[in-house]
Design an enzyme around this catalytic site. Structure first.
Site, short mmCIF file in Angstrom:
data_model
loop_
_atom_site.label_atom_id
_atom_site.label_comp_id
_atom_site.label_asym_id
_atom_site.label_seq_id
_atom_site.Cartn_x
_atom_site.Cartn_y
_atom_site.Cartn_z
N GLU A 111 0.81 -1.22 0.00
CA GLU A 111 0.00 0.00 0.00
C GLU A 111 0.84 1.27 0.00
O GLU A 111 0.35 2.36 0.27
CB GLU A 111 -0.93 -0.02 1.22
CG GLU A 111 -1.88 -1.20 1.24
CD GLU A 111 -3.04 -1.07 0.26
OE1 GLU A 111 -3.70 -0.02 0.25
OE2 GLU A 111 -3.29 -2.03 -0.50
N HIS A 133 -4.89 1.70 7.08
CA HIS A 133 -3.47 1.98 6.85
C HIS A 133 -2.86 2.51 8.13
O HIS A 133 -3.55 3.11 8.97
CB HIS A 133 -3.28 3.04 5.75
CG HIS A 133 -3.63 2.59 4.38
ND1 HIS A 133 -4.29 3.39 3.47
CD2 HIS A 133 -3.41 1.42 3.74
CE1 HIS A 133 -4.46 2.74 2.34
NE2 HIS A 133 -3.93 1.53 2.48
N CYS A 179 -3.06 11.41 3.41
CA CYS A 179 -3.37 10.57 2.25
C CYS A 179 -3.08 11.30 0.95
O CYS A 179 -2.73 10.69 -0.06
CB CYS A 179 -4.84 10.16 2.27
SG CYS A 179 -5.26 8.87 3.46
#
Length: 448
Positions: free
Chosen positions: A174, A250, A371
């Protein structure tokens, strides 16, 4: 030689919509199928970039992806003209069309993992595009991501690019959302901290029971090898499976680090004390001193952290040695989180100021300030070798806001995704954008 941490923010794409595609992401699921505003989303992101640039931080831009992903739909059996492909997908497989229209590439913390030249064996900055194998709508990003990054960081003397890892569950990667670098100075060797949710091949590691653990230990280890990192400067830590099951998909939803500071929730990790001791030991060998800031669960619950995105913030180093924390408006709207932040900045610790930004369009889809950015540590020579077209300036900001106003819709619903004209609009916008950012041909429609 002076070094910098440059934040390259993702430019929100023209198809920004609330498809609810990310199982395990509470905000994404809870706002599923609401109407979005792509124009407002892009302008909110640009406003944050401009504000940080005005504060003296070096700021860059990372382009969005071509959507809908017609080539991907063709690989899944839809045929005919582009308009026919969209029409068939809308009629026969609406969820696939929604996934193919996702603007999730805006969250460029997932674009890649980046290791600066001070850490790597060959003295170059290394990039590995993330395969994002856990979700179909994100797994289709890495080919274009790789081309865009190669166009931004094109000088092979300074930059090395690696293809995404195999797109299978065992190597789910990720990107920088599960990677933090700690250092005394950006130009000096540091410690790269990889956080994983599960092991693909070792059953001794516990796993979450409700939501998937997206990052594997094996993927993190592979990236470290590709980047030529020394074992003496790498630490692997495991996410607490219990917080993954509470929506911490995450690590950057529960922890953020920069410089010598690690800002994290009490429940973020397994074996926290052992992990901190290893970070401190390895950082000390690089001349640094770890400064952990633990947020107690008694003051901020995991639920509050997830809803406010307290940890999905940008921790920025200022010239005077103090830190600035960039948070979304939702932090101010949460009484417990805001009280904690006031106490944090009033103390004698490194974090002395909080800046609040309205990022509602991104937040409602599950992504906050952290993000939206990919951090790249660069020395002066490397920064000079970056494609200058992607470095934010006041004229570029004006150009991009005008570009958004010309090309973006102010409303996007699920039904709008089936409009063939949306593809025409998106391609026209991106063709112009590649000229603005001096990227060359990076999109599938430009390469056909």
């Amino acid at each position: 030689m002076k070094s910098y941490e440059v934040n390259f923010d993702g430019l929100v794409g023209p198809t920004h919509n609330y498809g609810g595609l990310s199982y395990g992401n509470v905000a994404s699921q809870s706002n599923c199928l609401q109407s979005s505003n792509p124009r407002e989303a892009a302008l909110q992101g640009l406003a944050k970039m401009k504000a940080l640039m005005d504060m003296g931080f070096t700021q860059g831009v990372l382009a969005p992806q071509e959507r809908p992903d017609i080539a991907g739909l063709r690989r899944l059996g839809f045929s005919g003209t582009d308009a026919h492909v969209i029409e068939q997908a809308a009629r026969q497989a609406k969820p696939l069309l929604a996934a193919s229209c996702s603007a999730s590439s805006m969250w460029v913390a997932n674009a890649a993992t980046v290791s600066p030249s001070a850490d790597t064996a060959d003295g170059r900055v290394h990039f590995t595009a993330a395969n994002l194998a856990c979700k179909y709508h994100r797994s289709i990003e890495h080919p274009t991501t790789s081309r865009v990054l190669a166009a931004m960081f094109a000088n092979s003397q300074h930059f090395a690019h690696h293809a995404a890892l195999p797109s299978v569950a065992q190597f789910g990667d990720e990107g920088a959302a599960n990677h933090t670098r700690l250092c005394r100075d950006y130009g000096e060797a540091g410690v790269e901290f990889f956080v994983f949710g599960r092991s693909a091949f070792d059953s001794r590691f516990p796993e979450p029971q409700k939501y998937p653990a997206r990052q594997t230990l094996e993927a993190s280890q592979a990236v470290a090898r590709l980047h030529g990192l020394s074992d003496s400067a790498v630490v692997y830590g495991q996410q607490n499976p219990a917080v993954i099951d509470q929506g911490v998909f995450h690590n950057d939803v529960i922890a953020v680090g920069n410089g010598e500071v690690l800002f994290y929730h009490e429940d973020a990790f397994l074996h926290t004390e052992r992990m901190l001791a290893e970070l401190q030991d390895k950082l000390a060998r690089c001349g640094g001193q770890l400064q952990p800031i633990c947020v107690p669960r008694a003051e901020v619950s995991v639920e509050d952290a997830v809803r406010s995105y307290l940890f999905n913030s940008q921790l920025l180093s200022r010239p005077d040695g103090t830190m600035l924390l960039v948070v979304p408006e939702e932090c101010r709207g949460n009484e417990r989180v805001w009280r904690y932040l006031q106490e944090l900045t009033a103390g004698a610790g490194p974090v002395r100021e909080v800046k609040v930004f309205d990022l509602k369009q991104s937040m409602q889809n599950g992504g906050g300030p952290a993000c939206l950015r990919l951090r790249v540590a660069l020395n002066e020579t490397e920064l000079a070798a970056v494609n200058p077209g992607v470095i934010m300036t006041a004229p570029l900001y004006d150009t991009l806001t005008q570009w958004v106003d010309r090309h973006y819709r102010d409303r996007m619903s699920e039904d709008d995704l089936a409009d063939p004209q949306l593809l025409v609009e998106c391609r026209g916008a991106l063709d112009e954008l590649t000229q603005i950012l001096k990227l060359g041909a990076v999109y599938p429609f430009q390469l056909a």
